[in-house]
Design an enzyme around this catalytic site. Structure first.
Site, PDB file in Angstrom:
ATOM      1  N   PHE A 154       4.956   6.419  -1.069  1.00  0.00           N
ATOM      2  CA  PHE A 154       6.048   6.838  -0.043  1.00  0.00           C
ATOM      3  C   PHE A 154       7.523   6.555  -0.375  1.00  0.00           C
ATOM      4  O   PHE A 154       8.388   6.814   0.245  1.00  0.00           O
ATOM      5  CB  PHE A 154       5.577   5.800   1.178  1.00  0.00           C
ATOM      6  CG  PHE A 154       6.109   4.359   0.874  1.00  0.00           C
ATOM      7  CD1 PHE A 154       7.408   3.839   1.239  1.00  0.00           C
ATOM      8  CD2 PHE A 154       5.327   3.435   0.464  1.00  0.00           C
ATOM      9  CE1 PHE A 154       7.698   2.604   1.027  1.00  0.00           C
ATOM     10  CE2 PHE A 154       5.506   2.000   0.229  1.00  0.00           C
ATOM     11  CZ  PHE A 154       6.893   1.822   0.677  1.00  0.00           C
ATOM     12  N   LYS A 178      -1.362  15.376  -3.901  1.00  0.00           N
ATOM     13  CA  LYS A 178      -1.524  14.728  -2.757  1.00  0.00           C
ATOM     14  C   LYS A 178      -0.532  13.567  -2.561  1.00  0.00           C
ATOM     15  O   LYS A 178      -0.419  12.603  -3.088  1.00  0.00           O
ATOM     16  CB  LYS A 178      -2.879  13.789  -2.680  1.00  0.00           C
ATOM     17  CG  LYS A 178      -3.244  13.335  -1.383  1.00  0.00           C
ATOM     18  CD  LYS A 178      -3.961  12.054  -1.224  1.00  0.00           C
ATOM     19  CE  LYS A 178      -3.011  10.926  -1.377  1.00  0.00           C
ATOM     20  NZ  LYS A 178      -2.374  10.791  -0.152  1.00  0.00           N
ATOM     21  N   GLU A 181       0.906   9.816   2.855  1.00  0.00           N
ATOM     22  CA  GLU A 181       0.675  10.006   4.058  1.00  0.00           C
ATOM     23  C   GLU A 181       1.763   9.795   4.905  1.00  0.00           C
ATOM     24  O   GLU A 181       1.926  10.024   6.226  1.00  0.00           O
ATOM     25  CB  GLU A 181      -0.755   9.960   4.515  1.00  0.00           C
ATOM     26  CG  GLU A 181      -0.982   8.297   4.487  1.00  0.00           C
ATOM     27  CD  GLU A 181      -1.507   7.721   3.061  1.00  0.00           C
ATOM     28  OE1 GLU A 181      -2.077   6.736   3.126  1.00  0.00           O
ATOM     29  OE2 GLU A 181      -1.132   8.385   2.226  1.00  0.00           O
ATOM     30  N   SER A 231       0.602   1.524  -6.005  1.00  0.00           N
ATOM     31  CA  SER A 231       0.331   0.081  -5.931  1.00  0.00           C
ATOM     32  C   SER A 231      -0.766  -0.269  -7.000  1.00  0.00           C
ATOM     33  O   SER A 231      -1.505   0.820  -7.500  1.00  0.00           O
ATOM     34  CB  SER A 231      -0.199  -0.468  -4.671  1.00  0.00           C
ATOM     35  OG  SER A 231      -1.615  -0.106  -4.404  1.00  0.00           O
ATOM     36  N   CYS A 286       9.880   0.501  -7.344  1.00  0.00           N
ATOM     37  CA  CYS A 286       9.210  -0.053  -8.386  1.00  0.00           C
ATOM     38  C   CYS A 286       9.847  -0.606  -9.596  1.00  0.00           C
ATOM     39  O   CYS A 286       9.591  -1.431 -10.515  1.00  0.00           O
ATOM     40  CB  CYS A 286       7.938   0.998  -8.956  1.00  0.00           C
ATOM     41  SG  CYS A 286       8.522   2.326 -10.046  1.00  0.00           S
ATOM     42  N   GLU A 385       4.286  -8.995  -5.885  1.00  0.00           N
ATOM     43  CA  GLU A 385       5.227  -8.002  -5.601  1.00  0.00           C
ATOM     44  C   GLU A 385       5.727  -7.997  -4.098  1.00  0.00           C
ATOM     45  O   GLU A 385       4.847  -7.403  -3.418  1.00  0.00           O
ATOM     46  CB  GLU A 385       4.917  -6.575  -5.937  1.00  0.00           C
ATOM     47  CG  GLU A 385       6.002  -5.363  -6.122  1.00  0.00           C
ATOM     48  CD  GLU A 385       5.483  -4.183  -6.654  1.00  0.00           C
ATOM     49  OE1 GLU A 385       6.229  -3.336  -7.053  1.00  0.00           O
ATOM     50  OE2 GLU A 385       4.156  -3.875  -6.593  1.00  0.00           O
TER      51      GLU A 385
END
Length: 500
Positions: A154, A178, A181, A231, A286, A385
């Site tokens: 995201f 993909k 979402e 992740s 990240c 994190e």
């Protein structure tokens, strides 16, 4: 419960944008206002299979498409992105929350990879050695794999999809994407522009969904390679499941990025860099600097770091201040909980962003800049994190100790040092066990001519996204050893081969 009156985000299968037939949907919510924007389908395994089938059917013709034709499509595509960058940024900000300036940066860093894909004719080159034996030549071909897939997060819904499908398609593969979402609308607009640029039907396909769609991609026998960013938990699952299914996999995962500040660092530039790297994009990067190791007298800088954090302005992304909201209510709850845990475990909370209020956006998922000092390995805020605007300050007596601290952390995505000493910088870059190193630069994400090179627990797979490494990832090296016999040359064998 989703709102059935909302427009549905479409899928793309075999060149057709259409509505999913799923019975499972998720509402897409503006994180600053909680406005419901659209519905996102959780695609069925049959829809994933249809997307893969379309990509498989398109592959034979696309792989034979001349490399110059492929390059020209991406030349057209980069121009369309440039012409629509303001629109793309506005869509991104509305669904993801980051400021307009950050959103434009998100799109632009992806655009740079599209520009690199347009140079595929200079990248997808094999090697040749002439006359390795008497009359024998050896050369390599870099040939496309087939159907490739990408699963994206995201936090960079424009940049990271553009890390993936342009390079894969430019190499002659077809692709199933993909997107996250949580914010797929800017990705879908980029896909529309890609089709407008000339990508043939079936070459690029898009499905949406959650774990069910991810597992369907990992398991499908016709998917040859998967790129993932997200992740550590999900990335490890994707790597293990897809690898067991015989696929190539690259997974760029979690991080706990450290920066070292030496006492001789340029103070004003370093403070600005740390503030931007720790709190920009609300810390949802990240490559964010979430830990700063203060060496020796640099520990006296703590009040200056805190003051710089206090000056940052928090608001809705559309207001284009310094940082926007977190992506969701769940993310907000998690970050707030980790801040509370850090204080309970003995870290000193120098500035607390939990109680921030943004006028006009009382329901937004806002957390302000937060700074802990006295943080030590073993504390939850150090070990996990956080993925929010939280900076942990750690003390070290020497550069050697600071390097030991960083190398003891399991993650190895990015790191930086701030110093005016060339000797210290060179020592750091040689001894640090992290994939990407910045020297007086807090977020060392490489430009597309180089490859993203996270390491250790931050990465699974040998080859990184974009750059030269990803050309190798998306192609199979075929080695050809050839001898052509001449009637006038004694070959020592009885068979003569002639070119027709």
């Amino acid at each position: 419960m989703t709102d059935s009156s909302l427009p549905g985000v479409p899928v793309l299968i075999n060149g057709e944008f259409r509505q999913s037939q799923t019975t499972r949907w998720r509402d897409l919510v503006n994180p600053a206002t909680q406005e419901r924007i659209a519905r996102v389908p959780m695609c069925t395994t049959d829809e994933v299979a249809a997307a893969v089938a379309a990509a498989k059917a398109a592959f034979p013709a696309w792989r034979k498409t001349p490399i110059g034709t492929r390059a020209r499509i991406f030349l057209a595509y980069q121009q369309l992105i440039r012409e629509n960058i303001k629109e793309l940024a506005a869509i991104l900000t509305r669904e993801q929350g980051k400021t307009l300036a950050d959103a434009e940066g998100d799109v632009f860093r992806g655009l740079e990879v599209v520009e690199h894909a347009a140079g595929i004719g200079n990248l997808q080159l094999g090697e040749v050695a002439n006359n390795v034996a008497n009359g024998v030549d050896t050369y390599t071909l870099l040939q496309p794999l087939g159907v490739c897939a990408g699963i994206t997060p995201f936090n960079f819904p424009a940049m990271i999809p553009l890390w993936m499908f342009p390079m894969a398609i430019a190499c002659g593969n077809t692709f199933v994407l993909k997107p996250s979402e949580q914010d797929p609308m800017v990705t879908m607009r980029l896909v529309e522009l890609a089709i407008q640029a000339g990508i043939p039907k079936g070459v690029l396909n898009v499905v949406h969904g959650d774990a069910e769609a991810v597992d369907a991609i990992c398991d499908h026998p016709d998917v040859k390679a998967i790129s993932f960013v997200g992740s550590t938990r999900v990335g490890t699952h994707v790597y293990e499941r897809a690898s067991l299914a015989g696929k190539r996999v690259q997974c760029m995962m979690g991080a706990k990025n450290h920066a070292i500040v030496m006492p001789d660092a340029h103070k004003e530039q370093t403070l600005d860099a740390l503030a931007g790297a720790a709190f920009g994009a609300a810390g949802q990067r990240c490559m964010a600097i979430s830990v700063t190791v203060l060496v020796g007298d640099a520990q006296k800088w703590i009040p200056d770091i805190v003051e710089r954090a206090r000056k940052l302005r928090v608001g809705a992304g559309i207001d284009n201040l310094d940082l926007g909201p977190l992506i969701s209510g769940a993310a907000h709850e998690r970050v707030v909980s980790l801040i509370a845990q850090g204080a309970q475990e003995g870290a000193k909370l120098e500035i607390d962003g939990r109680d921030i209020k943004v006028a006009g956006y009382e329901k937004g998922n806002f957390v302000g800049p937060t700074v802990f000092s006295g943080v030590k390995p073993g504390m939850t805020v150090y070990d996990q994190e956080i993925f929010g605007p939280v900076l942990c300050l750690v003390n070290a007596d020497s550069l050697e100790q600071a390097i030991e601290i960083i190398n003891a952390n399991p993650n190895g995505n990015g790191t930086a040092i701030f110093t005016q000493s060339g000797a210290a910088a060179r020592r750091f870059q040689e001894d640090i066990d992290v994939g990407q190193v910045g020297i007086n630069l807090p977020i060392p994400v490489p430009v597309p001519m180089f490859s993203f090179t996270g390491s250790r627990a931050s990465k699974l797979g040998d080859l990184g996204p974009y750059g030269k490494q990803v050309v190798l990832f998306y192609t199979q090296t075929k080695t050809v050893i050839a001898r052509w016999f001449d009637d006038d040359v004694s070959s020592g064998v009885n068979t003569t081969i002639r070119l027709q």
